[in-house]
Scaffold this active site. Sequence first.
Site, PDB file in Angstrom:
ATOM      1  N   LEU A  15       0.916  -1.232   0.096  1.00  4.36           N
ATOM      2  CA  LEU A  15       0.049  -0.011  -0.023  1.00  4.36           C
ATOM      3  C   LEU A  15       1.082   1.074  -0.160  1.00  4.36           C
ATOM      4  O   LEU A  15       0.361   2.220   0.017  1.00  4.36           O
ATOM      5  CB  LEU A  15      -1.018  -0.150   1.333  1.00  4.36           C
ATOM      6  N   SER A  16       2.088   1.275   0.077  1.00  2.03           N
ATOM      7  CA  SER A  16       3.089   2.182   0.097  1.00  2.03           C
ATOM      8  C   SER A  16       2.837   3.126  -0.967  1.00  2.03           C
ATOM      9  O   SER A  16       2.833   4.516  -0.848  1.00  2.03           O
ATOM     10  CB  SER A  16       4.574   1.850   0.140  1.00  2.03           C
ATOM     11  N   LYS A  65      14.596  -6.563   4.009  1.00  2.00           N
ATOM     12  CA  LYS A  65      15.088  -5.624   5.251  1.00  2.00           C
ATOM     13  C   LYS A  65      16.392  -5.741   5.812  1.00  2.00           C
ATOM     14  O   LYS A  65      16.857  -4.800   6.035  1.00  2.00           O
ATOM     15  CB  LYS A  65      13.839  -5.609   6.355  1.00  2.00           C
ATOM     16  N   ASN A  86      14.152  -0.228   6.442  1.00  2.00           N
ATOM     17  CA  ASN A  86      13.019  -0.242   5.595  1.00  2.00           C
ATOM     18  C   ASN A  86      12.903   1.242   4.938  1.00  2.00           C
ATOM     19  O   ASN A  86      12.064   1.546   3.926  1.00  2.00           O
ATOM     20  CB  ASN A  86      11.425  -0.307   6.325  1.00  2.00           C
ATOM     21  N   ARG A 150       6.076 -18.228  20.234  1.00  2.00           N
ATOM     22  CA  ARG A 150       6.022 -19.646  19.933  1.00  2.00           C
ATOM     23  C   ARG A 150       7.357 -20.431  20.012  1.00  2.00           C
ATOM     24  O   ARG A 150       7.472 -21.087  20.663  1.00  2.00           O
ATOM     25  CB  ARG A 150       5.490 -19.754  18.621  1.00  2.00           C
ATOM     26  N   ILE A 220      -0.587  -5.102  14.908  1.00  2.00           N
ATOM     27  CA  ILE A 220       0.085  -4.432  14.096  1.00  2.00           C
ATOM     28  C   ILE A 220      -0.576  -5.089  12.575  1.00  2.00           C
ATOM     29  O   ILE A 220      -0.251  -4.308  11.527  1.00  2.00           O
ATOM     30  CB  ILE A 220       1.677  -4.425  13.993  1.00  2.00           C
ATOM     31  N   GLY A 243      -3.483  -2.109  12.866  1.00  2.00           N
ATOM     32  CA  GLY A 243      -1.970  -1.919  12.255  1.00  2.00           C
ATOM     33  C   GLY A 243      -2.121  -0.522  11.243  1.00  2.00           C
ATOM     34  O   GLY A 243      -0.856  -0.376  11.009  1.00  2.00           O
TER      35      GLY A 243
HETATM   36  P1  ATR Z   1       8.063 -10.219  10.893  1.00  2.00           P
HETATM   37  O1  ATR Z   1       9.105  -9.587  10.007  1.00  2.00           O
HETATM   38  O2  ATR Z   1       6.760  -9.766  10.009  1.00  2.00           O
HETATM   39  O3  ATR Z   1       7.898 -10.202  12.000  1.00  2.00           O
HETATM   40  P2  ATR Z   1       8.754 -12.770  11.298  1.00  2.00           P
HETATM   41  O4  ATR Z   1      10.266 -12.349  11.559  1.00  2.00           O
HETATM   42  O5  ATR Z   1       8.538 -13.988  10.047  1.00  2.00           O
HETATM   43  O6  ATR Z   1       8.012 -11.807  10.349  1.00  2.00           O
HETATM   44  O7  ATR Z   1       8.054 -13.158  12.403  1.00  2.00           O
HETATM   45  C1  ATR Z   1       6.806 -13.854  12.509  1.00  2.00           C
HETATM   46  C2  ATR Z   1       6.289 -14.001  13.862  1.00  2.00           C
HETATM   47  O8  ATR Z   1       5.335 -14.421  14.010  1.00  2.00           O
HETATM   48  C3  ATR Z   1       7.467 -14.852  14.857  1.00  2.00           C
HETATM   49  O9  ATR Z   1       7.287 -14.287  16.230  1.00  2.00           O
HETATM   50  C4  ATR Z   1       6.423 -16.202  14.544  1.00  2.00           C
HETATM   51  O10 ATR Z   1       6.684 -17.142  15.600  1.00  2.00           O
HETATM   52  P3  ATR Z   1       8.035 -18.123  15.559  1.00  2.00           P
HETATM   53  O11 ATR Z   1       9.121 -17.256  16.042  1.00  2.00           O
HETATM   54  O12 ATR Z   1       7.818 -19.320  16.520  1.00  2.00           O
HETATM   55  O13 ATR Z   1       8.268 -18.454  14.087  1.00  2.00           O
HETATM   56  C5  ATR Z   1       5.094 -15.711  14.906  1.00  2.00           C
HETATM   57  N1  ATR Z   1       4.252 -16.683  14.187  1.00  2.00           N
HETATM   58  C6  ATR Z   1       3.843 -16.851  12.718  1.00  2.00           C
HETATM   59  N2  ATR Z   1       3.294 -17.810  12.864  1.00  2.00           N
HETATM   60  C7  ATR Z   1       2.709 -18.362  14.050  1.00  2.00           C
HETATM   61  C8  ATR Z   1       1.672 -19.297  14.281  1.00  2.00           C
HETATM   62  N3  ATR Z   1       0.981 -19.916  13.667  1.00  2.00           N
HETATM   63  N4  ATR Z   1       1.554 -19.339  15.613  1.00  2.00           N
HETATM   64  C9  ATR Z   1       2.327 -18.428  16.679  1.00  2.00           C
HETATM   65  N5  ATR Z   1       3.472 -17.784  16.330  1.00  2.00           N
HETATM   66  C10 ATR Z   1       3.505 -17.399  15.181  1.00  2.00           C
END
Ligand code: ATR
Length: 278
Positions: A15-16, A65, A86, A150, A220, A243
């Site tokens: 959307l930028s 990034k 970014n 997680r 977000i 967000g």
């Molecule tokens: P971004 O740059 O958008 O933060 P990212 O670095 O891929 O993207 O991080 C995604 C985040 O969403 C992480 O905290 C991820 O948890 P993990 O570190 O355990 O992978 C979390 N995430 C993504 N899918 C998830 C899910 N189904 N349940 C819980 N956490 C999830």
Amino acid sequence: MELLGVIGNPIAHSLSPLMHNAAFKALKRDCNYQSILVEEAKLKDVIYQAQARGFTGLNVTIPFKEKVLPYLTDLTPVAKQVESVNTILFHDQEIIGHSTDGLGFIAAAESELALDFNQKQVLVVGAGGSARSIVAQLLENQAQVYITNRTLKRAENLLSLATKQQLKPIVIPLDYRELAQQIDKIDVIINTTSVGMDCSGNATPVSPALFRPHHIVIDIIYNPQETLFLKEAKSRGCKTQNGIGMLVWQAAKAWEFWWGYLPPIDIMYQAVTASLKT
Ligand code: ATR
């Protein structure tokens, strides 16, 4: 005409261009902001070509990034700290990288919720790139940060963001009982994970049973505008924010970096909300 753009892959849904071009139009500025789809092997060439063509700057999105870092001549302190860029500014022969994600997050909460994070107890859910930028700025604003994720190891990796003067973040396993023990003293809960986005729309990153009416709850995610996480928080009496604010304010903070002033924020909000409705 000044040239700008956003590089990423995929890029079609960014959307930028919409936000920036709406602001240029409102100010009658002769600027063009385009989306640029980049193959990873061509990343370096694309940056140098933009410099050669006289671009003012670029925004950088997923998955570049961190990957742009080797091609920059300098980083702002915040970009250096979060090892993520970014926003790029071409200045003389320099290519300077900056990160406005965390700054945009804070500015959005300040402007939409009048939220001052100083001494607040803040639970950050997630430990990816977005969490890293947000946690760095929360620490800068003297918040007591709690991180749950997680993958616990990734949450622990964020501990090194704190400097000596700052309150050390506290890591909590993503487990209902562990979180429930701390939850009453928490003021703000922030979802930085992708849980709740698009197809995973009927999941929440933490159990909604943890929400208390005094919590301020921020997601977000902006698509959908109201995730199940926010819906559940609202139904339990919490103040909420989606967000869109962070999206708009990270763009606004890029203007500040490129030109030293902010764009018309309301125009950017309108452009985003109108496009998300369709
Ligand atoms: P971004 O740059 O958008 O933060 P990212 O670095 O891929 O993207 O991080 C995604 C985040 O969403 C992480 O905290 C991820 O948890 P993990 O570190 O355990 O992978 C979390 N995430 C993504 N899918 C998830 C899910 N189904 N349940 C819980 N956490 C999830």
